[in-house]
Design a protein around this motif. Structure first.
Motif, mmCIF file in Angstrom:
data_model
loop_
_atom_site.group_PDB
_atom_site.id
_atom_site.type_symbol
_atom_site.label_atom_id
_atom_site.label_comp_id
_atom_site.label_asym_id
_atom_site.label_seq_id
_atom_site.Cartn_x
_atom_site.Cartn_y
_atom_site.Cartn_z
ATOM 1 N N PRO A 48 0.832 -1.209 0.000
ATOM 2 C CA PRO A 48 0.000 0.000 0.000
ATOM 3 C C PRO A 48 0.864 1.256 0.000
ATOM 4 O O PRO A 48 1.894 1.314 0.674
ATOM 5 N N GLU A 49 0.444 2.259 -0.764
ATOM 6 C CA GLU A 49 1.245 3.475 -0.922
ATOM 7 C C GLU A 49 0.585 4.710 -0.308
ATOM 8 O O GLU A 49 1.017 5.823 -0.551
ATOM 9 N N GLY A 50 -0.466 4.525 0.487
ATOM 10 C CA GLY A 50 -0.996 5.611 1.281
ATOM 11 C C GLY A 50 -1.896 6.588 0.542
ATOM 12 O O GLY A 50 -2.308 6.379 -0.596
ATOM 13 N N ASP A 51 -2.186 7.682 1.249
ATOM 14 C CA ASP A 51 -3.156 8.662 0.753
ATOM 15 C C ASP A 51 -2.721 9.342 -0.528
ATOM 16 O O ASP A 51 -3.548 9.652 -1.392
ATOM 17 N N ARG A 52 -1.434 9.641 -0.661
ATOM 18 C CA ARG A 52 -0.986 10.368 -1.853
ATOM 19 C C ARG A 52 -1.237 9.554 -3.122
ATOM 20 O O ARG A 52 -1.606 10.103 -4.156
ATOM 21 N N HIS A 53 -1.036 8.256 -3.030
ATOM 22 C CA HIS A 53 -1.314 7.382 -4.179
ATOM 23 C C HIS A 53 -2.813 7.306 -4.435
ATOM 24 O O HIS A 53 -3.281 7.475 -5.569
ATOM 25 N N LYS A 108 -13.822 -6.948 -14.391
ATOM 26 C CA LYS A 108 -12.627 -7.337 -15.142
ATOM 27 C C LYS A 108 -12.781 -6.848 -16.577
ATOM 28 O O LYS A 108 -13.890 -6.548 -17.035
ATOM 29 N N TRP A 109 -11.641 -6.752 -17.269
ATOM 30 C CA TRP A 109 -11.665 -6.414 -18.697
ATOM 31 C C TRP A 109 -10.954 -7.541 -19.438
ATOM 32 O O TRP A 109 -9.734 -7.703 -19.322
ATOM 33 N N VAL A 110 -11.723 -8.330 -20.170
ATOM 34 C CA VAL A 110 -11.175 -9.441 -20.950
ATOM 35 C C VAL A 110 -11.153 -8.990 -22.405
ATOM 36 O O VAL A 110 -12.203 -8.815 -23.032
ATOM 37 N N VAL A 111 -9.963 -8.796 -22.933
ATOM 38 C CA VAL A 111 -9.805 -8.171 -24.250
ATOM 39 C C VAL A 111 -10.524 -8.953 -25.341
ATOM 40 O O VAL A 111 -11.224 -8.376 -26.177
ATOM 41 N N SER A 112 -10.377 -10.271 -25.344
ATOM 42 C CA SER A 112 -11.032 -11.075 -26.387
ATOM 43 C C SER A 112 -12.549 -10.958 -26.301
ATOM 44 O O SER A 112 -13.248 -10.896 -27.319
ATOM 45 N N HIS A 113 -13.068 -10.898 -25.091
ATOM 46 C CA HIS A 113 -14.514 -10.785 -24.887
ATOM 47 C C HIS A 113 -15.021 -9.396 -25.266
ATOM 48 O O HIS A 113 -16.065 -9.265 -25.927
ATOM 49 N N GLU A 114 -14.277 -8.365 -24.867
ATOM 50 C CA GLU A 114 -14.695 -6.992 -25.149
ATOM 51 C C GLU A 114 -14.448 -6.617 -26.616
ATOM 52 O O GLU A 114 -15.080 -5.694 -27.127
ATOM 53 N N GLY A 115 -13.522 -7.328 -27.245
ATOM 54 C CA GLY A 115 -13.195 -7.012 -28.637
ATOM 55 C C GLY A 115 -12.280 -5.814 -28.782
ATOM 56 O O GLY A 115 -12.124 -5.285 -29.878
ATOM 57 N N LYS A 116 -11.648 -5.387 -27.682
ATOM 58 C CA LYS A 116 -10.817 -4.193 -27.724
ATOM 59 C C LYS A 116 -9.883 -4.173 -26.528
ATOM 60 O O LYS A 116 -10.260 -4.559 -25.428
ATOM 61 N N GLY A 117 -8.649 -3.718 -26.769
ATOM 62 C CA GLY A 117 -7.700 -3.542 -25.686
ATOM 63 C C GLY A 117 -7.772 -2.141 -25.104
ATOM 64 O O GLY A 117 -8.604 -1.321 -25.502
ATOM 65 N N LEU A 118 -6.880 -1.849 -24.175
ATOM 66 C CA LEU A 118 -6.859 -0.539 -23.522
ATOM 67 C C LEU A 118 -6.284 0.513 -24.470
ATOM 68 O O LEU A 118 -5.416 0.221 -25.297
ATOM 69 N N ASP A 119 -6.766 1.750 -24.332
ATOM 70 C CA ASP A 119 -6.261 2.853 -25.144
ATOM 71 C C ASP A 119 -5.308 3.759 -24.375
ATOM 72 O O ASP A 119 -4.452 4.418 -24.975
ATOM 73 N N TRP A 120 -5.463 3.806 -23.068
ATOM 74 C CA TRP A 120 -4.658 4.731 -22.256
ATOM 75 C C TRP A 120 -4.540 4.175 -20.863
ATOM 76 O O TRP A 120 -5.498 3.626 -20.316
ATOM 77 N N VAL A 121 -3.341 4.319 -20.279
ATOM 78 C CA VAL A 121 -3.094 3.841 -18.918
ATOM 79 C C VAL A 121 -2.317 4.905 -18.154
ATOM 80 O O VAL A 121 -1.428 5.565 -18.706
ATOM 81 N N LEU A 122 -2.669 5.071 -16.874
ATOM 82 C CA LEU A 122 -1.909 5.917 -15.957
ATOM 83 C C LEU A 122 -1.527 5.088 -14.740
ATOM 84 O O LEU A 122 -2.380 4.445 -14.134
ATOM 85 N N GLU A 123 -0.244 5.112 -14.399
ATOM 86 C CA GLU A 123 0.224 4.514 -13.157
ATOM 87 C C GLU A 123 0.716 5.634 -12.251
ATOM 88 O O GLU A 123 1.386 6.565 -12.709
ATOM 89 N N VAL A 124 0.358 5.561 -10.971
ATOM 90 C CA VAL A 124 0.797 6.539 -9.978
ATOM 91 C C VAL A 124 1.874 5.878 -9.117
ATOM 92 O O VAL A 124 1.635 4.811 -8.541
ATOM 93 N N HIS A 125 3.036 6.508 -9.066
ATOM 94 C CA HIS A 125 4.131 5.959 -8.273
ATOM 95 C C HIS A 125 4.407 6.866 -7.079
ATOM 96 O O HIS A 125 4.532 8.078 -7.234
ATOM 97 N N VAL A 126 4.474 6.264 -5.898
ATOM 98 C CA VAL A 126 4.802 7.020 -4.684
ATOM 99 C C VAL A 126 6.068 6.473 -4.039
ATOM 100 O O VAL A 126 6.981 7.212 -3.694
ATOM 101 N N GLY A 127 6.136 5.169 -3.862
ATOM 102 C CA GLY A 127 7.306 4.561 -3.248
ATOM 103 C C GLY A 127 7.498 3.153 -3.780
ATOM 104 O O GLY A 127 6.775 2.686 -4.655
ATOM 105 N N GLY A 128 8.507 2.480 -3.249
ATOM 106 C CA GLY A 128 8.730 1.107 -3.660
ATOM 107 C C GLY A 128 9.558 1.008 -4.928
ATOM 108 O O GLY A 128 10.320 1.911 -5.278
ATOM 109 N N ASP A 129 9.376 -0.106 -5.648
ATOM 110 C CA ASP A 129 10.188 -0.421 -6.818
ATOM 111 C C ASP A 129 9.721 0.385 -8.023
ATOM 112 O O ASP A 129 8.708 0.075 -8.640
ATOM 113 N N ARG A 130 10.480 1.416 -8.369
ATOM 114 C CA ARG A 130 10.092 2.273 -9.486
ATOM 115 C C ARG A 130 10.280 1.560 -10.826
ATOM 116 O O ARG A 130 9.669 1.952 -11.831
#
Length: 264
Positions: A48-53, A108-130
């Motif tokens: 867990p990365e706390g409130d900021r994450h 869940k998002w199952v790409v084959s079932h939905e017929g489409k993959g993701l278009d955009w992703v955001l990851e928030v990093h606060v601590g740990g393994d960058r």
């Protein structure tokens, strides 16, 4: 979200390969989708990365939902949703967007079932393994064909962004900031870090989260109420002045009448 590893990963759930999916009938596909877990196990999760994450993720999601709802654009937005690409170990990004997809609740998002993959992703990093966000995911998301990948590093208050140069490319090109902002061609928005906050812009318009919008509405309501109170006070004072003027006029008229009668 998720531990850094190029896991042998056979212990982790995977969706069927595309070839296996295409060989299935509708009923078998439905059973497979139903059987894929909608939760991420403790072994797969990062510490867990706390409130900021949490706040960075929730506030950005809130802004995106408000914007696309106002635009009446069909965009699916999810947070820490398990995602299954064909034959790949599942993962759960902090935030994800899929264009032209229905915005209804999913576990869940199952790409084959939905017929489409993701278009955009955001990851928030606060601590740990960058390395997980800044190296492994850069390679992985590009290989999966996700058009854009943003990393918001809250510990350094810095933003990084990557884009596939073409739909067929499987290696990211790092975006360059323009006057401090990174342009998402996928979302049609601009991102920048201001102070300790990730800000989103639509052209010259700063997009606000719900709490900020409510605060500004309260300020405007207070201003309107203050103006209304001031106008009411001025109307009251004007009415008092009129009454005083009418009283003095009546007294003057009475005095004139008295003098006229006395002069007789």
């Amino acid at each position: 979200m998720g531990q850094h590893a190029k896991e042998s990963g056979d212990a982790f759930p995977r969706a069927p390969t595309q070839e296996e999916w295409e060989a299935m009938g509708p009923e078998e596909r439905a059973r497979v989708v139903e059987s894929l877990p909608g939760e991420v196990t403790w072994d797969e999760m990062a510490m867990p990365e706390g409130d900021r994450h949490f706040r960075a993720k929730v506030e950005t999601l809130d802004v995106l939902e408000g914007y696309f709802t106002h635009q009446r654009r069909k965009v699916y937005l999810g947070a820490e949703l398990p995602v299954y690409y064909p034959g790949e170990r599942r993962f759960a990004p902090d935030l994800l967007a899929v264009l032209d997809a229905e915005q209804h609740d999913r576990d869940k998002w199952v790409v084959s079932h939905e017929g489409k993959g993701l278009d955009w992703v955001l990851e928030v990093h606060v601590g740990g393994d960058r390395k997980k966000d800044a190296e492994y995911n850069v390679e992985r998301y590009a290989r999966l064909g996700i058009p854009e990948y943003f990393i918001y590093d809250r510990s350094r208050q810095r933003l990084e962004a990557y884009r596939l140069a073409t739909p067929e490319a499987r290696q990211y090109v790092r975006m360059e900031a323009k006057q401090g902002r990174y342009v998402s061609e996928v979302l049609g928005l601009e991102f920048e870090v201001t102070g300790d906050t990730l800000r989103l812009w639509a052209g010259n318009a700063l997009l606000l989260e719900s709490a900020e919008m409510l605060a500004r509405l309260r300020e405007k309501l207070e201003e309107v109420q203050q103006r209304a109170d001031e106008e009411a006070r001025m109307r009251h004072e004007e009415a008092q002045r009129r009454e005083e003027a009418e009283r003095r006029l009546a007294e003057l008229q009475a005095e004139v009448e008295r003098l006229r009668q006395h002069g007789r």
